[in-house]
Enzyme design. Sequence first.
Site, mmCIF file in Angstrom:
data_model
loop_
_atom_site.group_PDB
_atom_site.id
_atom_site.type_symbol
_atom_site.label_atom_id
_atom_site.label_comp_id
_atom_site.label_asym_id
_atom_site.label_seq_id
_atom_site.Cartn_x
_atom_site.Cartn_y
_atom_site.Cartn_z
ATOM 1 N N ASP A 354 0.857 -1.187 0.000
ATOM 2 C CA ASP A 354 0.000 0.000 0.000
ATOM 3 C C ASP A 354 0.889 1.231 0.000
ATOM 4 O O ASP A 354 2.069 1.176 0.376
ATOM 5 C CB ASP A 354 -0.905 -0.006 1.238
ATOM 6 C CG ASP A 354 -1.909 1.140 1.248
ATOM 7 O OD1 ASP A 354 -2.308 1.601 0.160
ATOM 8 O OD2 ASP A 354 -2.282 1.596 2.348
ATOM 9 N N HIS A 355 0.338 2.333 -0.444
ATOM 10 C CA HIS A 355 1.041 3.612 -0.375
ATOM 11 C C HIS A 355 0.689 4.294 0.947
ATOM 12 O O HIS A 355 -0.416 4.814 1.111
ATOM 13 C CB HIS A 355 0.626 4.515 -1.537
ATOM 14 C CG HIS A 355 1.178 4.082 -2.858
ATOM 15 N ND1 HIS A 355 0.470 4.181 -4.034
ATOM 16 C CD2 HIS A 355 2.376 3.542 -3.183
ATOM 17 C CE1 HIS A 355 1.209 3.732 -5.027
ATOM 18 N NE2 HIS A 355 2.367 3.329 -4.530
ATOM 19 N N TYR A 556 -4.952 4.780 0.498
ATOM 20 C CA TYR A 556 -6.074 3.993 -0.033
ATOM 21 C C TYR A 556 -5.706 3.218 -1.293
ATOM 22 O O TYR A 556 -6.521 3.065 -2.192
ATOM 23 C CB TYR A 556 -7.295 4.890 -0.314
ATOM 24 C CG TYR A 556 -7.513 6.001 0.670
ATOM 25 C CD1 TYR A 556 -7.626 5.744 2.034
ATOM 26 C CD2 TYR A 556 -7.598 7.329 0.256
ATOM 27 C CE1 TYR A 556 -7.821 6.771 2.939
ATOM 28 C CE2 TYR A 556 -7.787 8.361 1.158
ATOM 29 C CZ TYR A 556 -7.896 8.077 2.504
ATOM 30 O OH TYR A 556 -8.085 9.091 3.404
ATOM 31 N N HIS A 557 -4.477 2.664 -1.340
ATOM 32 C CA HIS A 557 -4.025 1.958 -2.532
ATOM 33 C C HIS A 557 -3.566 0.520 -2.243
ATOM 34 O O HIS A 557 -2.526 0.096 -2.738
ATOM 35 C CB HIS A 557 -2.868 2.720 -3.185
ATOM 36 C CG HIS A 557 -3.219 4.074 -3.672
ATOM 37 N ND1 HIS A 557 -2.262 5.033 -3.986
ATOM 38 C CD2 HIS A 557 -4.413 4.661 -3.919
ATOM 39 C CE1 HIS A 557 -2.858 6.136 -4.393
ATOM 40 N NE2 HIS A 557 -4.159 5.932 -4.358
ATOM 41 N N PRO A 558 -4.298 -0.275 -1.466
ATOM 42 C CA PRO A 558 -3.842 -1.643 -1.212
ATOM 43 C C PRO A 558 -3.907 -2.504 -2.475
ATOM 44 O O PRO A 558 -4.888 -2.460 -3.218
ATOM 45 C CB PRO A 558 -4.817 -2.144 -0.146
ATOM 46 C CG PRO A 558 -6.067 -1.355 -0.385
ATOM 47 C CD PRO A 558 -5.595 0.004 -0.806
#
Length: 630
Positions: A354-355, A556-558
Amino acid sequence: MESLLNGQCASQSLGPANQLFALLVQTILAAQCTISPPDMWPKDYGPTALAQGLEEYDFVIVGAGSAGSVVANRLSENPAWKVLLLEAGGDPPIESEIPETFFTIQKTDADWENYAEVTAHASRGSKDGGFWPRGRTLGGCGAINAMLYVRGNSRDYDLWEKLGNPDWGWKEALKYFKKSEDNQDAELLKRDGGKFHAKGGYLKVNNFPVEHQLADVLLSAFDDAGFERTSDINGARQVGFGRVQGTIVNGTRCSPAKAFLVPVKDRPNLHVIKHAVVVTVEQDPASKRFKYVNFLIDNKVLKVAHARREIILSAGAINTPHILQRSGIGPKPLLASVGIPLVADLPVGENLQDHLFVPVLFKLHKSTAANYNLQQELAKNMFQYIMNRSGPMAGHGVTSVIGFINTRIPTDPFPDIEYHFFQFEKGSGKSVLFSDKVGYTEEISKSMLEAATEADVVMAIAVLLNPKSKGRVTLNTDNFNEFNPPKIVSGYLEHEDDVAAVLRGIRYIRKLVDTPTFNEHEGELHRITIAECDMLPYDSDEYWECYARVMTLTLYHPVGTAKMGPDTDPEAVVDPRLRVKGVKGLRVVDGSIMPNIVSGNTNAPIMMIGEKASDMIKADWDKEEKHMEL
C-alpha cells in the site's frame, strides 16, 4: 442568524416575496435531483431475482468497482454471453458526484470501513490502528476517491513482465490505458500527438475546472525551490510537480460505473444486482470447476448464482482474498486453523502493499487570512454548483496539485516519493473533518485545529511509492465467523529502507519554507504536538522517524494480495492470464494481482487491468470454442 434558525423574518411579506423564496427553494431542490438521478444508474435486478429466481450466466463478476465495471462492459459486448454483476453496495450517493465532497463519503454506507491492526511500527497516532476505507457502491473505490488520473511509471509494468508475466510490460499497458481514455483537453492531445493519450474511450479525463489561490502559491514555491515542473505526469516523464488531470465530466465525477456501466445499462445480456454481498464461491462437485457464487441480498436472502464459463473476482485487494480464503483457497495452515476445507493451498492474502503517507502542515497568511465563513461559502458555492456545475465545488482545491521526485537523485526518471496536497482555510473546520475521518487521536486533532484556527493551512503529504515492507489480509482466527471483516496487517515501516525514504520525502518538501514565495505569504512549518516525539531533538532524524511512525496514514491503494506470477513463483496466486492456480473456472481481475505496487495512484492502473483482462478472457474462450469445434 438566530432569526433564520427560528424561521422568523424581521418583516412580513405581502406575498410575492414569499412566492419568490418558495420558487428559489423548489429550483434548488429540483437542481439537486439532477446531480445523481436514480434512473441514471443501471437497474437493480435483485427484485427480479428474488421474485423469479436466477438464470444461469456465462460469467458472474463479483464487484462493480474500478475493474469489475470495465469487465462487465467488455464481456457483455458479446450478445451471446450472459453476464451477471454483483455489487455489495447501491447507487453512488450525491456526495460521490460532487468533487469537493469526496472526503465526506468515508465512514458512510458507501464505505466498507475497514481497519488495520494496531502496530508499534506505524499509525500510532490513529485511535483504531489505521482506518482503511474501501468503496461499497457502484464504481467501488473509483466512486469515493479523489478522482486523480495517474498511471504510474513505465518501469513498474516492465518489471511485471521481467518477473515472468508476458505482455504486461509498459507497451502493452499503455495500449489499454489509451483504449479506456477519452481525454477532453484539446491542447494536451495536440501536443501529445497520440503517443500517450487518446479520445473515444469510455473514461472521461479532463483538467479540474477550478483553481485555488493556495495552489498558485504552491506552484510558485516549487519554482523558487528549483523543483522540476511538469505539464503531464502521464506523459513521457513522470517526475515533476504540477497540476494533474482527473476522471471528471461536466464538473462531476466520472467514476468507473458512470464511465463503463451507465452507457451499457440497457444491454439485455447484462444484469446488475445491488446490495449483494458475496460470501463464498464454490466448485461443482462433479466437474470440480468453480461454478457457484453464494451471496446475500440485503444481508437477508441467500442466493446462488451459476456461472457456465467463469467466476471473476473483482472485489478488491481486501475483499477478493477474503472471499478466496473463506472458499478454501489460501494458506493451508490458516484454513486448517478455522476449519475451512482446503481446495487449493496458495499464498492468498500475502504480498499486501500500500502507499502510506505522512502529512506535514504549512501555515500561510497568518496575519492576513480572513476567517472562512463556512456556512456562507457552502451556501454560495453549492448554489453555483447545482445550477451550472461550476465554482469551487466542481474541484477540490489544491488536491489537483501533485508531485513526483526521486529523493536520492532528483534527475532520475523513476520516483520514490509522491506528493499530494490538501488545504484547510482558516476557520473553516476542515481539519476537524479530516482528523475525524482518518481517526487521529485527540492530541493530534487539537494541534491541527490550532494551526487551521490561526492561519490558512496547506497539508503536504509525502507518499512512499515503492515500499519494501509488506503486510497481509487474513481471517480473524481468534473468533472466526464467515461474516466477520478481514484482518488487515499493514506492514507499514517495518523495513528500515522505507523509514529512510519517508524521512527524505519530508525533508525535501520542507524546502518550501525557505522560498521567497513562502516568505511573501508568511509560510512556516506547523509543529504538531506529539508528546512521545517532542521529547526528542526537533528536526533530528530520530524526531522525524518518531513523527512518521505516529502520523502514518493510508493513501487507499492496497494491492498485491492475489499476486500474478509464473509457475516458478511460489508467492503467486494467479497466472499471467489471471486464472487462479490449481483450480478451474476462477479468475481474479483487480488490484490484487499486482506483483509490485505501481509508482502512483492505483485507480487508473486497475481499470487498465480490467481492459486487458477482458481481452484475455475473450481470447481464451475463443480458443476454447475453436478447440471444441475440432
